[in-house]
Design an enzyme around this catalytic site. Structure first.
Site, short mmCIF file in Angstrom:
data_model
loop_
_atom_site.label_atom_id
_atom_site.label_comp_id
_atom_site.label_asym_id
_atom_site.label_seq_id
_atom_site.Cartn_x
_atom_site.Cartn_y
_atom_site.Cartn_z
N LYS A 59 0.22 8.17 -23.60
CA LYS A 59 0.78 8.56 -24.89
C LYS A 59 2.26 8.14 -24.93
O LYS A 59 2.54 6.96 -25.09
CB LYS A 59 0.61 10.07 -25.11
N ASP A 94 2.12 20.53 -20.29
CA ASP A 94 1.25 19.37 -20.44
C ASP A 94 2.01 18.47 -21.42
O ASP A 94 1.98 18.67 -22.63
CB ASP A 94 -0.11 19.84 -21.01
N PHE A 137 -5.96 21.06 -24.42
CA PHE A 137 -6.60 19.80 -24.79
C PHE A 137 -7.98 19.76 -24.11
O PHE A 137 -8.18 20.43 -23.10
CB PHE A 137 -5.71 18.63 -24.35
N ASP A 138 -8.93 19.01 -24.68
CA ASP A 138 -10.33 19.00 -24.16
C ASP A 138 -10.43 18.83 -22.65
O ASP A 138 -11.14 19.55 -21.99
CB ASP A 138 -11.17 17.84 -24.73
N TYR A 144 0.84 -1.21 0.00
CA TYR A 144 0.00 0.00 0.00
C TYR A 144 0.87 1.25 0.00
O TYR A 144 0.60 2.21 -0.71
CB TYR A 144 -0.92 0.00 1.23
N ALA A 199 2.18 15.15 -22.44
CA ALA A 199 1.77 13.81 -22.88
C ALA A 199 2.65 13.28 -24.03
O ALA A 199 2.99 12.10 -24.07
CB ALA A 199 0.31 13.83 -23.33
N HIS A 209 -21.48 13.92 -29.76
CA HIS A 209 -20.85 13.02 -30.75
C HIS A 209 -20.66 11.60 -30.22
O HIS A 209 -20.58 10.66 -30.99
CB HIS A 209 -19.52 13.60 -31.23
C1 LIG Z 1 -4.65 12.64 -23.37
C2 LIG Z 1 -4.31 13.99 -22.94
C3 LIG Z 1 -4.70 14.50 -21.70
C4 LIG Z 1 -5.62 13.74 -20.77
O1 LIG Z 1 -5.08 12.56 -20.36
P1 LIG Z 1 -5.94 11.22 -20.04
O2 LIG Z 1 -4.88 10.25 -19.68
O3 LIG Z 1 -6.71 10.89 -21.26
O4 LIG Z 1 -6.82 11.56 -18.88
C5 LIG Z 1 -4.27 15.76 -21.36
N1 LIG Z 1 -3.52 16.50 -22.19
C6 LIG Z 1 -3.14 16.05 -23.39
C7 LIG Z 1 -2.29 16.91 -24.25
C8 LIG Z 1 -3.52 14.79 -23.81
O5 LIG Z 1 -3.16 14.36 -25.02
#
Ligand SMILES: *Cc1c(COP(=O)(O)O)cnc(C)c1O
Length: 456
Positions: free
Chosen positions: A256, A213, A123-124, A71, A215, A448
């Site tokens: 990613k 950010d 990003f969304d 843990y 990824a 969508h």
């Molecule tokens: C995928 C992504 C996120 C969100 O990550 P999740 O692992 O899908 O929650 C944030 N920022 C960028 C640039 C991404 O490509």
């Protein structure tokens, strides 16, 4: 060689099914022509997303077997912490189960109502987390990012002058400046080191923290090496360390460039902020040494981070995406240029000019790709973004109608890419046969995912 062969051999395979056109037609009808409702088993080449779809290596699978499920204080956590420190140079490492939880922790801590968070392009999920905490998500892309046909090496860059102006006007409202590498929502386009350095200078001048950010940081750093002068002799690992050194911290969706199916983290130098984030982490994810992941997953992330920086891999990875993009481009299919790091984007308005935006030309291409060839992509256009004016009922359409073909990492061979290109070229040559669509059901938000359509 312009397009390198895969720098791996295949040890385990997963059977994928070919289906008949008749079956695909039936499935499309049953799904109301919504591609999210087609069972993945009935898809031949799935290019819906590059997120969490990577193939792990033998080394990562072996890592799962030494998962320590204690843990607290699992040895895999310490391995992840050491790896993230080595790759980013940041001191404090907080694991999360995916990127959006990192965003939730961060923005619920630094944002207050009325604040503004600038980014090259949010990003969304980033935008949603900033908004959910009462702040405004402000995109500051460079002008070149908005022209799909323009070939510019660093279309992911931020407009630094606009950032400086924003801070001059509203410094007290900006809790942090953020930058997405590569710029996912702008087509997976890279951000240059010079741009990151300039953002960093502006942030230092105004004393605002700067977070990445990250990824797709490895793909971004590979593009810097390929395209930015002064970097061709540096290793991608050195470039990454330099890039992170200009920021105060980062968050990453490890789904990613860390080549895992689930995972994420935050890393930073500010110990006070890190301890605030850890308190919340315990509330929503788990103890700070596992953060919503199993010990074995932490090990896979640690190993994947290193593999994601492998230059033979990055050469092949970016070249495979480019191979698909260039094959389409050579055949006359309108694609966004230059080809990005993780996906190829087709301009559906130019592809099918006879279908108006009100009849979803992007979705028409999506449906035809599945019907003709069992390929799944995603529409990023009117179906996803068109908004009705609440007063007049008039629809507002987005500037671009795109179809995204996101390439999972290490999953498909270049022959699969060849198959995708040939199939889309066939549709392109008969494009006047494509028909538009009409909505017959839509949910009030994120329609969508669940909408149903009728072919006209
Ligand atoms: C995928 C992504 C996120 C969100 O990550 P999740 O692992 O899908 O929650 C944030 N920022 C960028 C640039 C991404 O490509």
């Amino acid at each position: 060689m312009k397009f390198p062969a895969e720098p791996f051999k295949i040890k385990v395979v997963e059977r994928i099914k070919t289906t008949t056109r008749k079956t695909r037609e039936k499935l499309l009808k049953e799904a109301g022509f919504n591609i999210f409702d087609i069972p993945a088993e009935a898809i031949y080449v799935d290019l819906l997303t590059d997120s969490g779809t990577a193939a792990m290596s033998d080394n990562q699978w072996a890592g799962l077997m030494i998962g320590d499920e204690s843990y607290a204080g699992s040895k895999n956590y310490y391995r992840l912490e050491k790896t993230v420190r080595e790759v980013t140079g940041y001191e404090f490492v907080i694991p999360t189960h995916q990127g959006r939880v990192a965003e939730n922790l961060l923005f619920s801590t630094v944002c207050k109502s009325g604040m503004i968070v600038p980014n090259n392009t949010h990003f969304d999920t980033t935008r949603a987390n900033v908004k959910a905490n009462g702040a405004k998500a402000m995109d500051l892309p460079i002008a070149q990012a908005l022209d799909p046909a323009l070939d510019y090496p660093f279309k992911g860059n931020m407009d630094v002058k606009a950032l400086d102006k924003l801070l001059e006007r509203d410094r007290s409202k900006v809790p942090m400046v953020t930058c997405t590498v590569t710029n996912n929502s702008a087509g997976g386009q890279p951000v240059s080191m010079q741009n990151i350095r300039e953002i960093s200078d502006v942030c230092k001048r105004w004393k605002v923290p700067f977070f990445l950010d990250c990824a797709r940081f490895a793909e971004n750093c590979y593009f810097i090496r390929e395209r930015e002068s002064g970097y061709d002799k540096k290793s991608v690992k050195e470039i990454a360390l330099e890039m992170f050194s200009y920021a105060d911290g980062c968050w990453m969706s490890a789904k990613k460039d860390a080549l895992v199916n689930i995972g994420g983290f935050l890393a930073m130098n500010d110990g006070e902020l890190a301890s605030l984030l850890k308190q919340k982490l315990i509330l929503i994810e788990g103890f700070p040494t596992y953060g919503g992941l199993a010990g074995r997953d932490l090990e896979a992330v640690a190993r994947g981070l290193i593999e994601g920086l492998d230059e033979d891999y990055l050469h092949y990875r970016t070249a495979q995406v480019k191979y698909l993009g260039e094959s389409l481009d050579r055949g006359g299919v309108p694609v966004v240029k230059p080809i990005g790091g993780h996906a190829v984007f087709i301009d559906a308005l130019t592809f099918a000019p006879h279908i108006p935006q009100s009849q979803f030309p992007g979705q028409a291409l999506i449906v035809n790709m599945y019907r003709e060839a069992g390929i799944r992509g995603v529409e990023i256009g009117s179906l996803m973004f068109a908004e009705k004016d609440p007063d007049t009922g008039e629809a507002h359409y987005p500037d671009l109608e795109l179809v995204r073909l996101a390439i999972p990492r290490r999953v498909y061979t270049t022959m699969h890419m060849h198959y995708v290109a040939e199939s889309i070229l066939k549709i392109f040559h008969e494009r006047e046969k494509m028909r538009g669509f009409e909505l017959i059901y839509e949910a009030p938000v994120l329609r969508h995912f669940t909408c149903r359509l009728k072919e006209l």
